[in-house]
Design a protein around this motif. Structure first.
Motif, PDB file in Angstrom:
ATOM      1  N   LEU A   1       0.630  -1.842  -0.123  1.00  0.00           N
ATOM      2  CA  LEU A   1       0.100  -0.009   0.169  1.00  0.00           C
ATOM      3  C   LEU A   1       0.806   0.805   0.268  1.00  0.00           C
TER       4      LEU A   1
ATOM      5  N   ALA B   1      -3.098   5.770   3.240  1.00  0.00           N
ATOM      6  CA  ALA B   1      -3.406   4.842   3.033  1.00  0.00           C
ATOM      7  C   ALA B   1      -4.675   4.199   4.298  1.00  0.00           C
TER       8      ALA B   1
ATOM      9  N   ASP C   1      -8.299   1.189   0.839  1.00  0.00           N
ATOM     10  CA  ASP C   1      -7.114   0.392   0.366  1.00  0.00           C
ATOM     11  C   ASP C   1      -6.984  -0.505   0.296  1.00  0.00           C
TER      12      ASP C   1
ATOM     13  N   GLY D   1      -7.411  -0.957  -4.969  1.00  0.00           N
ATOM     14  CA  GLY D   1      -6.936  -1.858  -4.042  1.00  0.00           C
ATOM     15  C   GLY D   1      -7.667  -3.441  -3.461  1.00  0.00           C
TER      16      GLY D   1
END
Length: 140
Positions: A34, A38, A105, A133
């Protein structure tokens, strides 16, 4: 931070029956992929085994973390305090929670393991996961 470093703490939370090391590694890989800042949402905290990994990654990468747990345990609260990472704790069901973010996310669903419970969580949250995501599930 590496998985091994994070897992050294995580193995002290609850036990491997709650979440085995291999599955936690998969969650870790999603977390480290990520971008910084996030938004992470976890449904079902219980004692905090997977949450401990989420919070460690969040501290490193400045994630915004929302945890949904109607009955947080004392063990979870103590573990979270030790990690010192901020998060929002939502002690209400997913379906009645107006405070959840519009875009997620990483979504981790590990709450009510019934078909109806999973259906509610998915209905309210899966459409909020962004195009790049992740949606992760445990025990389904």
């Amino acid at each position: 931070m590496t998985f091994e470093e994070a897992y050294a703490f995580t193995r002290t939370t609850s036990n491997s029956a709650a979440y085995e090391e291999e599955a936690l590694y998969g969650l870790w890989v999603a977390l480290i992929n990520l971008p910084p800042h996030a938004v992470v949402v976890e449904v079902g905290v219980e004692h905090g085994r997977s949450t401990s990994l989420i919070l460690q990654a969040a501290k490193d990468k400045a994630f915004t973390v929302h945890l949904i747990e109607p009955r947080p345990s004392v063990a979870f609260l103590a573990m979270a305090q030790v990690l010192g990472c901020g998060f929002s704790l939502h002690a209400m069901p997913t379906s009645s929670n107006p405070l959840l973010p519009g875009q997620i996310d990483l979504l981790h669903i590990d709450g009510d393991h019934s078909a109806d419970g999973i259906g509610v969580d998915c209905a309210y949250l899966l459409n909020r996961v962004g195009p790049r995501g992740y949606a992760c599930f445990h025990d389904y």
